[in-house]
Design a protein around this motif. Structure first.
Motif, PDB file in Angstrom:
ATOM      1  N   TYR A  12      52.797  53.919  49.147  1.00 44.06           N
ATOM      2  CA  TYR A  12      53.027  53.075  50.326  1.00 44.06           C
ATOM      3  C   TYR A  12      53.870  53.834  51.353  1.00 44.06           C
ATOM      4  O   TYR A  12      54.592  54.776  50.986  1.00 44.06           O
ATOM      5  N   ASN A  14      56.606  53.276  52.561  1.00 39.82           N
ATOM      6  CA  ASN A  14      58.037  53.351  52.228  1.00 39.82           C
ATOM      7  C   ASN A  14      58.328  54.369  51.112  1.00 39.82           C
ATOM      8  O   ASN A  14      59.453  54.476  50.644  1.00 39.82           O
ATOM      9  N   VAL A  16      57.013  54.448  47.982  1.00 41.82           N
ATOM     10  CA  VAL A  16      56.756  54.008  46.602  1.00 41.82           C
ATOM     11  C   VAL A  16      55.372  54.490  46.142  1.00 41.82           C
ATOM     12  O   VAL A  16      54.372  54.234  46.816  1.00 41.82           O
ATOM     13  N   ALA A  18      52.706  53.702  44.060  1.00 45.80           N
ATOM     14  CA  ALA A  18      52.281  52.520  43.295  1.00 45.80           C
ATOM     15  C   ALA A  18      51.242  52.872  42.245  1.00 45.80           C
ATOM     16  O   ALA A  18      51.176  52.235  41.190  1.00 45.80           O
ATOM     17  N   PRO A  36      54.879  45.904  33.317  1.00 43.21           N
ATOM     18  CA  PRO A  36      56.040  45.173  33.829  1.00 43.21           C
ATOM     19  C   PRO A  36      55.919  44.930  35.336  1.00 43.21           C
ATOM     20  O   PRO A  36      55.054  45.525  35.990  1.00 43.21           O
ATOM     21  N   ASN A  37      56.784  44.110  35.891  1.00 41.71           N
ATOM     22  CA  ASN A  37      56.769  43.880  37.334  1.00 41.71           C
ATOM     23  C   ASN A  37      56.923  45.211  38.057  1.00 41.71           C
ATOM     24  O   ASN A  37      57.730  46.040  37.658  1.00 41.71           O
ATOM     25  N   GLY A  38      56.146  45.388  39.091  1.00 42.73           N
ATOM     26  CA  GLY A  38      56.245  46.625  39.871  1.00 42.73           C
ATOM     27  C   GLY A  38      55.439  47.767  39.288  1.00 42.73           C
ATOM     28  O   GLY A  38      55.491  48.892  39.787  1.00 42.73           O
ATOM     29  N   ALA A  39      54.672  47.518  38.233  1.00 46.05           N
ATOM     30  CA  ALA A  39      53.902  48.584  37.565  1.00 46.05           C
ATOM     31  C   ALA A  39      52.774  49.122  38.446  1.00 46.05           C
ATOM     32  O   ALA A  39      52.354  50.259  38.292  1.00 46.05           O
ATOM     33  N   GLY A  40      52.254  48.259  39.321  1.00 40.83           N
ATOM     34  CA  GLY A  40      51.128  48.673  40.158  1.00 40.83           C
ATOM     35  C   GLY A  40      49.872  47.856  39.905  1.00 40.83           C
ATOM     36  O   GLY A  40      48.802  48.174  40.436  1.00 40.83           O
ATOM     37  N   LYS A  41      50.002  46.784  39.114  1.00 38.90           N
ATOM     38  CA  LYS A  41      48.818  45.982  38.757  1.00 38.90           C
ATOM     39  C   LYS A  41      48.164  45.373  40.004  1.00 38.90           C
ATOM     40  O   LYS A  41      46.965  45.484  40.194  1.00 38.90           O
ATOM     41  N   SER A  42      48.992  44.722  40.831  1.00 38.26           N
ATOM     42  CA  SER A  42      48.416  44.078  42.025  1.00 38.26           C
ATOM     43  C   SER A  42      47.854  45.119  42.972  1.00 38.26           C
ATOM     44  O   SER A  42      46.809  44.902  43.593  1.00 38.26           O
ATOM     45  N   SER A  43      48.530  46.249  43.081  1.00 36.49           N
ATOM     46  CA  SER A  43      48.013  47.318  43.963  1.00 36.49           C
ATOM     47  C   SER A  43      46.635  47.757  43.488  1.00 36.49           C
ATOM     48  O   SER A  43      45.712  47.934  44.295  1.00 36.49           O
ATOM     49  N   ARG A  46      44.145  44.847  44.198  1.00 39.42           N
ATOM     50  CA  ARG A  46      43.827  44.710  45.629  1.00 39.42           C
ATOM     51  C   ARG A  46      42.911  45.848  46.086  1.00 39.42           C
ATOM     52  O   ARG A  46      42.051  45.651  46.939  1.00 39.42           O
TER      53      ARG A  46
HETATM   54  P1  ADP Z   1      52.796  44.656  39.926  1.00 39.46           P
HETATM   55  O1  ADP Z   1      51.626  43.868  40.409  1.00 39.46           O
HETATM   56  O2  ADP Z   1      52.525  45.393  38.656  1.00 39.46           O
HETATM   57  O3  ADP Z   1      54.079  43.862  39.862  1.00 39.46           O
HETATM   58  P2  ADP Z   1      52.657  45.953  42.537  1.00 39.46           P
HETATM   59  O4  ADP Z   1      51.350  46.629  42.670  1.00 39.46           O
HETATM   60  O5  ADP Z   1      52.858  44.647  43.230  1.00 39.46           O
HETATM   61  O6  ADP Z   1      53.049  45.841  40.987  1.00 39.46           O
HETATM   62  O7  ADP Z   1      53.788  46.941  43.069  1.00 39.46           O
HETATM   63  C1  ADP Z   1      53.897  48.297  42.678  1.00 39.46           C
HETATM   64  C2  ADP Z   1      55.026  48.951  43.471  1.00 39.46           C
HETATM   65  O8  ADP Z   1      54.644  49.049  44.842  1.00 39.46           O
HETATM   66  C3  ADP Z   1      56.319  48.148  43.452  1.00 39.46           C
HETATM   67  O9  ADP Z   1      57.389  49.063  43.451  1.00 39.46           O
HETATM   68  C4  ADP Z   1      56.261  47.374  44.749  1.00 39.46           C
HETATM   69  O10 ADP Z   1      57.560  47.097  45.231  1.00 39.46           O
HETATM   70  C5  ADP Z   1      55.549  48.338  45.661  1.00 39.46           C
HETATM   71  N1  ADP Z   1      54.746  47.668  46.705  1.00 39.46           N
HETATM   72  C6  ADP Z   1      53.770  46.752  46.500  1.00 39.46           C
HETATM   73  N2  ADP Z   1      53.205  46.391  47.667  1.00 39.46           N
HETATM   74  C7  ADP Z   1      53.829  47.116  48.639  1.00 39.46           C
HETATM   75  C8  ADP Z   1      53.685  47.215  50.063  1.00 39.46           C
HETATM   76  N3  ADP Z   1      52.773  46.489  50.724  1.00 39.46           N
HETATM   77  N4  ADP Z   1      54.520  48.048  50.717  1.00 39.46           N
HETATM   78  C9  ADP Z   1      55.427  48.779  50.048  1.00 39.46           C
HETATM   79  N5  ADP Z   1      55.617  48.758  48.718  1.00 39.46           N
HETATM   80  C10 ADP Z   1      54.821  47.935  48.008  1.00 39.46           C
END
Ligand code: ADP
Length: 295
Positions: A12, A14, A16, A18, A36-43, A46
């Motif tokens: 990203y 910032n 990170v 992901a 765990p939370n922040g692992a990258g699952k949602s990324s 998506r």
């Molecule tokens: P999970 O679904 O496993 O909790 P995410 O994919 O939401 O993980 O997030 C993975 C990492 O990317 C985390 O550190 C999160 O803070 C960061 N992150 C997710 N979306 C964004 C974004 N749009 N911009 C910047 N950082 C992001």
């Protein structure tokens, strides 16, 4: 049908990272995504759902290039995001009819038939005239799955769908997903590790953007046989045990701490062998990447 993810990376703006070089093949059926939370699952979800770009790598659904042919993917995709808003003053029937129209079902009769079939399938037919704002958490999730199923998708992505559901609602929701999983690819992310064992034919663990493991739940648990031990200790002893054993989880039980440790050989010293569960696989896999025991 198979979804093939190769060397997928995403950083990203910032900074990170992901996703780091994720390579993973997802077959037909229910596929569990753990981490765990922040692992990258949602990324990851998506990106598969064509909602965000990757920096590098590829995703193929058989011979369809998911990252390039977004419109074609969207026609065969059903996506239930983690948080989805509903318009509170519109009924389920009206909303699904609207979505059917957006999905290109032109004929009014066909639309009605599709919407009714979906309402029956998710057991909301009797509540179809109620405003979505009055729905319970479980009903909203079932409505979410109904909209995700519109157009008979071949690939369905559901991101932590059971957060906030009570156990009965969760069961109903999972039964529905299992039925759907028979002839499609369903990717399900959840924090409830044992649900993956019950529901999914395959699963993956990701942590800090990296794929840690891809396996079948039963085989992964089997591999842990004879390697998980338990012991009850006083709270003050935890540092000693953390320093000397691979402690994978700790639970407070009647004032004492119940440890689960991973050990290739019998650690003796009062430890007892215990049957492994999928959570042991999960914690063992991510223990090298993060401190699991913070007391
Ligand atoms: P999970 O679904 O496993 O909790 P995410 O994919 O939401 O993980 O997030 C993975 C990492 O990317 C985390 O550190 C999160 O803070 C960061 N992150 C997710 N979306 C964004 C974004 N749009 N911009 C910047 N950082 C992001």
């Amino acid at each position: 049908m198979q979804l093939t993810i190769t060397n997928l990376s995403k950083r990203y703006p910032n900074g990170v990272q992901a996703l780091s070089n994720v390579t993973l093949s997802i077959p037909q059926g229910m596929f569990g995504l753990l981490g765990p939370n922040g692992a990258g699952k949602s990324s990851l979800m998506r990106t598969i759902a064509t909602l965000q770009e990757a920096d590098s790598g590829s995703i193929m659904l058989d011979d369809l290039d998911v990252l390039k042919e977004k419109e074609r993917v969207r026609k065969i995709l059903g996506y239930l995001p983690q948080d989805f808003g509903v318009y509170p003053k519109i009924t389920a029937e009206e909303m699904l009819t609207h979505i059917a129209q957006l999905k290109g079902i032109q004929n009014a009769g066909d639309r009605k038939e599709t919407v009714n079939a979906l309402l029956h399938r998710v057991n909301l037919y009797n509540d179809r005239k109620k405003n979505l704002g009055t729905y319970s958490g479980g009903m909203k999730q079932r409505f979410g799955i109904a909209q995700a199923l519109m157009g008979q998708p071949k690939l369905i992505i559901v991101d932590e769908p059971t957060a906030g559901l009570d156990p009965a609602e969760r069961n109903r929701f999972y039964n529905l997903l299992s039925e759907i999983g028979e002839n499609t690819i369903v990717i399900l992310s959840t924090h409830i590790v044992e649900d993956v064992r019950t529901l999914c034919s395959d699963f993956a663990i990701i942590c800090k953007g990296e794929l840690m493991r891809h396996d079948k739940p039963d085989e992964a648990v089997e591999e842990m046989n004879g390697k998980i031990y338990t012991k009850s200790i006083a709270k003050t002893e935890i540092h000693h045990y953390k320093d000397n054993y691979e402690v994978i989880s700790v639970q407070m039980k009647s004032g004492k701490l119940s440890l689960r440790v991973y050990s290739e050989t019998d650690p003796g010293n009062g430890f007892l062998p215990i049957n492994p569960v999928l959570e042991d696989v999960y914690f063992h896999q991510i223990s090298g990447k993060m401190d699991l025991v913070t007391i």
